[in-house]
Scaffold this active site. Sequence first.
Site, mmCIF file in Angstrom:
data_model
loop_
_atom_site.group_PDB
_atom_site.id
_atom_site.type_symbol
_atom_site.label_atom_id
_atom_site.label_comp_id
_atom_site.label_asym_id
_atom_site.label_seq_id
_atom_site.Cartn_x
_atom_site.Cartn_y
_atom_site.Cartn_z
ATOM 1 N N ASP A 1 -32.112 7.658 -56.266
ATOM 2 C CA ASP A 1 -31.430 7.162 -55.076
ATOM 3 C C ASP A 1 -30.490 8.242 -54.557
ATOM 4 O O ASP A 1 -30.113 9.170 -55.286
ATOM 5 C CB ASP A 1 -30.650 5.870 -55.374
ATOM 6 C CG ASP A 1 -29.562 6.052 -56.428
ATOM 7 O OD1 ASP A 1 -29.848 6.688 -57.461
ATOM 8 O OD2 ASP A 1 -28.433 5.582 -56.215
ATOM 9 N N GLU B 1 -27.792 4.971 -59.069
ATOM 10 C CA GLU B 1 -26.671 5.636 -59.729
ATOM 11 C C GLU B 1 -25.506 5.733 -58.761
ATOM 12 O O GLU B 1 -24.356 5.637 -59.147
ATOM 13 C CB GLU B 1 -27.067 7.051 -60.192
ATOM 14 C CG GLU B 1 -26.034 7.721 -61.099
ATOM 15 C CD GLU B 1 -24.991 8.521 -60.348
ATOM 16 O OE1 GLU B 1 -24.041 9.009 -60.964
ATOM 17 O OE2 GLU B 1 -25.108 8.673 -59.099
HETATM 18 ZN ZN LIG Z 1 -25.867 12.174 -58.728
#
Ligand SMILES: [Zn+2]
Length: 415
Positions: free
Chosen positions: A95, A161
Amino acid sequence: MPDGRIDAAAGPSLDAVEMSSADSRAVLLARDLLRVPSVTPAGPEAFAPVEAVLAAAGFTVRRRVFSEPGTADTINLWAEIGEGGPHLAFNGHLDVVPPGPEASWRKPPFSGAIEDGELWGRGAVDMKGGVAAFLAAVLGRLDARGGDPGGRISILLTGDEEGPAVNGTRKLVDWCVAEGAVFDAAIVGEPTSRHRLGDTVKIGRRGSLSASLTVAGVQGHAAYPERAANPIPPLLAVAAALTDPPLDDGTEHFAPSNLEIVSVDVGNPSWNVIPGAARLRLNVRYNDTWTRDTLPAELERRIAAVPLPAGVSVQLAVEAGYGDVFLTRPGRLVDCMAAAIRDVTGLTPELGTSGGTSDARFLKDLCPVVEFGPVGTTMHQLDERVPVAELDQLALIYGRLLARFFGDDDAPGAR
Ligand SMILES: [Zn+2]
């Protein structure tokens, strides 16, 4: 997408990768990853190119979606190859943070454009570039050894994340452990280099603790203070006690812990009303002097030492879900990482612990973990980009790390 094994034939093939040299495989992989917009949480199309190449290389590739009420479903991938030990895991995220105003980019943020020796796109350094480089290193190793990794390698990728990270690496590693995986070491490919590739490895991260403090008094008329208890002067006294003296002077591998008061809130629009309550919010970035238990206790101790007027009380509420401090002490993993960097760049990396939290916090209790990746100058910025030569060099470094960690005969100092 439901859990399941990924067939090599199921995903799109990275045709360009097959024909490229091992060195530029990292660049082509990174380019393909960058062409998929994958603002948190990353969708299945972000994982497809990775699944295809790993399955084709002989990995057992599994995907799981983790969920929790109030958070977005998140795709996680665990690919594993090899038997016996040692077991090395590479961790990363697919992501990315939002690109911001796309028209302000000099190249479209999801173009994967390569120009003047640089690869452009949101995620080029944070952290599709690092993911592509460790994938290229692993694939190159398998090519060179007839498909034998020389140990056991896991690839752990998450689609969240940059967001709340509730359904990401934390649950991914829990799943691996539940399936019997025992990791001997882990590398997170986040951008850790500061000015030149190889100048910094992160061997730890400070912890982060956020808390709200409420001072309750007694509301009243400003002309009759004897009938009220103003919470503001005690709030200021508590604030002073929290920030002075400093929490510590730093430790061998960490800078001093830092407590920042990030907001003071009374919200009183009147001139003639003593407010009933005053609040502040604080964030502490703390080193290995403290733990998630001892730090709140120290804050409570400082608060309790402030004399309070009658009718005033103070309450501290620590926010849930903060990242704890960790440190991987210099040892085999750190030695192998530093030596691999020296092999390729000639640099001796600084062993740092600065910056925010990362997914290494979810691996730290399982095995030694270090973070190493590209120069992070443009991460989260407009015009994020990485020199292609840097990605190639990074792949070479990860390749040397594998050789050293698995004790290849040609690795200097191999055992
Ligand atoms: Zn990162």
